[in-house]
Design a protein around this motif. Structure first.
Motif, short mmCIF file in Angstrom:
data_model
loop_
_atom_site.label_atom_id
_atom_site.label_comp_id
_atom_site.label_asym_id
_atom_site.label_seq_id
_atom_site.Cartn_x
_atom_site.Cartn_y
_atom_site.Cartn_z
N ALA A 112 29.96 -8.18 -10.87
CA ALA A 112 28.99 -8.91 -10.06
C ALA A 112 28.86 -8.28 -8.68
CB ALA A 112 29.40 -10.37 -9.93
N THR A 113 30.00 -7.90 -8.09
CA THR A 113 29.96 -7.31 -6.76
C THR A 113 29.26 -5.96 -6.78
OG1 THR A 113 32.12 -8.33 -6.45
CG2 THR A 113 31.36 -6.85 -4.72
N GLN A 114 29.49 -5.19 -7.82
CA GLN A 114 28.86 -3.89 -7.92
C GLN A 114 27.33 -4.02 -7.87
OE1 GLN A 114 30.36 -2.09 -11.53
NE2 GLN A 114 32.49 -2.37 -10.89
N LEU A 115 26.80 -4.97 -8.62
CA LEU A 115 25.35 -5.15 -8.64
C LEU A 115 24.83 -5.63 -7.28
CD1 LEU A 115 22.77 -5.19 -10.44
CD2 LEU A 115 23.20 -7.63 -10.76
N LEU A 116 25.54 -6.56 -6.66
CA LEU A 116 25.12 -7.09 -5.37
C LEU A 116 25.06 -5.98 -4.32
CD1 LEU A 116 27.13 -10.44 -5.18
CD2 LEU A 116 24.75 -10.12 -5.84
N VAL A 117 26.10 -5.17 -4.26
CA VAL A 117 26.15 -4.10 -3.25
C VAL A 117 25.06 -3.07 -3.50
CG1 VAL A 117 27.54 -2.18 -2.37
CG2 VAL A 117 28.59 -4.43 -2.74
N GLU A 118 24.86 -2.71 -4.76
CA GLU A 118 23.83 -1.72 -5.08
C GLU A 118 22.45 -2.19 -4.66
OE1 GLU A 118 22.00 0.61 -9.01
OE2 GLU A 118 23.59 -0.89 -9.24
N GLU A 119 22.13 -3.43 -4.95
CA GLU A 119 20.78 -3.91 -4.64
C GLU A 119 20.61 -4.22 -3.15
OE1 GLU A 119 18.49 -3.46 -6.53
OE2 GLU A 119 19.50 -3.22 -8.45
#
Length: 411
Positions: A301-308
């Motif tokens: 979840a964190t990976q997606l949040l940071v990427e976007e």
């Protein structure tokens, strides 16, 4: 045909099938948003208990379309031709067929629809009234590796054909469902504590020769159960019958502690000193903060949040509010956004999502529609680890129009 069987419309069939495949809230499953309605056929209303059984709702794209149900769970042995599928709960899709206004049930069409989802699912089923399942439909299902669930008028569900599990490639949409079913799921029980030191301390307590709970409560935090659940969600430990075991990531935390302090016991002395400090963790203990950052960034979840958030920064949206961020995310990752940010109860999902899964953005200004483990606990941890600029807030105290989601160090 009995009157009970005649009452088996698609929502009723699907509700019974869901209860059979996902009993007692085991695993996680969502039903397509088209079923979030009070009325199905012109003269058939959907009872509240059926809607409750079907919830939560989401519009998840799998394969060539949107299955009636998408879920992930280690299924019962009688539901599959093969019992095991590694450590990850298999992704399961279901197409339901029930009696229509004209009295027919198109089971073979359901078989073909289920088959069309298989290149992004591990197992596919069609569920239908048992007396409507013909021999030709069963033969077609066997040829296409689709399971058949026969639903009786009293709600009993029996597997008439069982599928073999298949490998598949995943998408962010299917990952969202499997994430909610796995040990890293963001639920109300995942992160009862907002400070990352409490979760990093758990693998140290496991590695200490004394009793884990006693060490943790005395030297890190008294809420042992909450710390343990968070450590599981962050992939630091895993449960075994003989007791908690360190994962590879958890062992790295222990190695770091020994390298920095000489022993686990000495590292725990530092954790004891940090109790009650309001200082952002990455500033209080910079080297531990860097390690904590890597731990939380390993969470999908964190990976997606940071990427976007990085993409928004590149588009000159430097401090998006929660409303702006969720609206943006839903355009790119609709199912993932719903699972990550919106509460799962029927009232919230029905209020925010149309029958086609579109987002009613005007409803996003109400803080109470948001999923607390994301907007409060996960955000607070990202703040402490130096990833985000602001802390999280409980949904009851949240103003989504002013709550900022921004990277502290965008690239």
């Amino acid at each position: 045909m009995s009157s009970a069987a005649r009452g088996l419309t698609e929502p009723h069939v699907l509700a019974y099938a869901k209860r059979r495949l996902f009993p007692d809230d085991e695993g996680y499953a969502v039903v397509d948003t088209q079923f979030a309605t009070d009325q199905w056929l012109a003269d058939v209303s959907i009872d509240a208990d059926v809607r409750e059984a079907l919830a939560p709702f989401n519009h998840v794209h799998v394969g060539s379309g949107y299955p009636d149900l998408v879920g992930a769970r280690v299924l019962d042995a009688d539901m599959l031709a093969v019992e095991r599928f590694g450590d990850t709960p298999p992704l399961v899709v279901v197409e339901a067929k029930g009696y229509t206004q004209r009295g027919g049930v198109d089971v073979e069409r359901g078989v073909v629809q289920a088959y069309d989802r298989l290149h992004e699912a591990n197992a596919a089923y069609v569920a239908a009234p048992v007396e409507a399942v013909s021999q030709s439909a069963r033969t077609l299902a066997r040829e296409l590796n689709v399971g058949v669930l026969g639903v009786a008028g009293d709600g009993d569900v029996q597997p008439m054909e069982v599928p073999r599990l298949v490998g598949t490639h995943t998408t962010s949409e299917t990952d969202a469902v499997q994430l909610r079913a796995g040990p890293q799921a963001l639920t109300d029980r995942s992160f009862g504590l907002n400070h990352p030191k409490n979760y990093l301390g758990y693998p140290l307590a496991v590695a200490h020769p004394a009793d884990t709970a006693a060490v943790l409560s005395e030297r890190v935090v008294g809420a042992v159960d909450s710390a343990r659940k968070g450590a599981v969600s962050l992939g630091l430990i895993e449960s075994h019958p003989a007791g908690d075991r360190l994962t590879q990531l958890g062992r790295e935390v222990v190695r770091f502690a020994r390298r920095e302090y000489g022993s686990v016991d000495a590292a725990l002395d530092a954790f004891d000193d940090w109790k009650g400090s309001p200082t952002r963790f990455c500033d209080l203990a910079p080297r531990w903060g860097l390690l904590a950052r890597q731990v939380v960034l390993s969470h999908p979840a964190t990976q997606l949040l940071v990427e976007e958030l990085q993409h928004l920064h590149e588009d000159r949206v430097r401090e998006p509010t929660l409303v702006e961020f969720v609206t943006y995310l839903h355009e790119l990752h609709p199912s993932f956004t719903v699972e990550l940010f919106l509460r799962g109860n029927d009232d919230v999902r029905s209020r925010l999502l149309t029958e086609d899964g579109d987002l009613r953005t005007g409803e996003l200004t109400d803080g109470n529609v948001y999923h607390s483990p994301t907007v409060f606990q996960l955000k607070a941890m990202c703040y402490h680890k130096g990833i985000l600029t602001e802390r999280g807030a409980e949904p009851s105290n949240l103003d989504p129009t002013t709550d900022v989601w921004a990277l502290r160090e965008p690239v």
